[in-house]
Design an enzyme around this catalytic site. Structure first.
Site, mmCIF file in Angstrom:
data_model
loop_
_atom_site.group_PDB
_atom_site.id
_atom_site.type_symbol
_atom_site.label_atom_id
_atom_site.label_comp_id
_atom_site.label_asym_id
_atom_site.label_seq_id
_atom_site.Cartn_x
_atom_site.Cartn_y
_atom_site.Cartn_z
ATOM 1 N N PHE A 10 -21.021 35.983 -17.314
ATOM 2 C CA PHE A 10 -19.594 35.008 -18.022
ATOM 3 C C PHE A 10 -19.552 33.712 -17.306
ATOM 4 C CE2 PHE A 10 -18.823 39.713 -18.250
ATOM 5 C CZ PHE A 10 -18.117 39.803 -19.808
ATOM 6 N N ASP A 11 -19.422 32.776 -18.376
ATOM 7 C CA ASP A 11 -18.704 31.619 -18.026
ATOM 8 C C ASP A 11 -17.237 31.946 -17.327
ATOM 9 O OD1 ASP A 11 -18.144 28.772 -17.882
ATOM 10 O OD2 ASP A 11 -17.030 28.974 -19.765
#
Length: 221
Positions: A10-11
């Site tokens: 995940f960003d």
């Protein structure tokens, strides 16, 4: 046929949390310290996602040395105030909890300094869901998303064909492709629709609800 993934990368900004207030306030503070007045908030929003050094040079024409000074000023505000002018998107906590229960490996890959990313996750009580958090260094090295993903993959030797990257900017998608990782572009963050379409992600979603259904579908197979 629906794919199955074990590793979810995940960003952070614009994907799990909405950092707009804290980042724009920090940028405005830094610019004011440099005697630059900015009344157009849309220009400040462009700083959400890319490395700060790159953005100060690109959007305000600063030299490398002046951009580094701007980052020092930015941190004066961000470190103790701007970092918490932030909020978790509705539904994200539930998504992470459910993926965690499925024994998925959850990773943060961000251009934000690792020390800041960890503080944010701990502040919002999200840190327990993640197996690994990788960001940039405070000396501005390892600031590109490509460098961050290179570091992430060192800790994931068995992830080939089993990882997917979730982010809100074209750079997330482009880097994922370079490493032959599937990607999900989220439309509720700060990447424009046109930039995400042009990047050609593996999957595109518009809401956290859609993201939840998509990722849980991958995890439950």
């Amino acid at each position: 046929m629906t794919r199955h993934y074990n590793f979810f990368i995940f960003d952070l900004d614009g994907t799990l949390t909405d950092p707009k207030v804290g980042i724009t306030n920090s940028i405005r503070y830094a610019l004011e310290r440099l005697d630059i007045k900015e009344g157009d908030e849309s220009r400040l929003v462009k700083f959400i996602g890319p490395p700060l050094l790159e953005s100060f040079c690109r959007y305000y024409g600063l030299s490398d040395s002046r951009a580094r000074q701007a980052i020092d000023y930015y941190r004066e505000y961000f470190t103790n105030k701007g970092i918490f002018e932030n909020q978790v998107y509705d539904g994200i906590r539930d998504l992470l909890s459910r993926l965690h229960k499925h024994k998925c490996q959850l990773v943060i890959a961000t251009s934000k300094p690792t020390i800041y990313a960890k503080r944010i996750l701990k502040h919002f009580r999200l840190h327990g869901y993640f197996d690994l958090v990788v960001g940039s260094n405070m000396d501005l090295t390892r600031s590109s998303k490509s460098e961050v993903i290179t570091e992430v993959l060192k800790f994931m030797p068995d992830s080939k064909g089993k990882a997917i990257l979730i982010g809100d900017r074209a750079d997330d998608v482009i880097v994922a492709k370079a490493y032959m990782i599937d990607s999900v572009a989220v439309g509720y963050g700060y990447g424009s629709e046109s930039e995400l379409i042009a990047a050609k992600p593996t999957y595109t979603i518009r809401t956290v609800g859609e993201l939840t259904r998509l990722l849980l579908g991958f995890a439950e197979i």
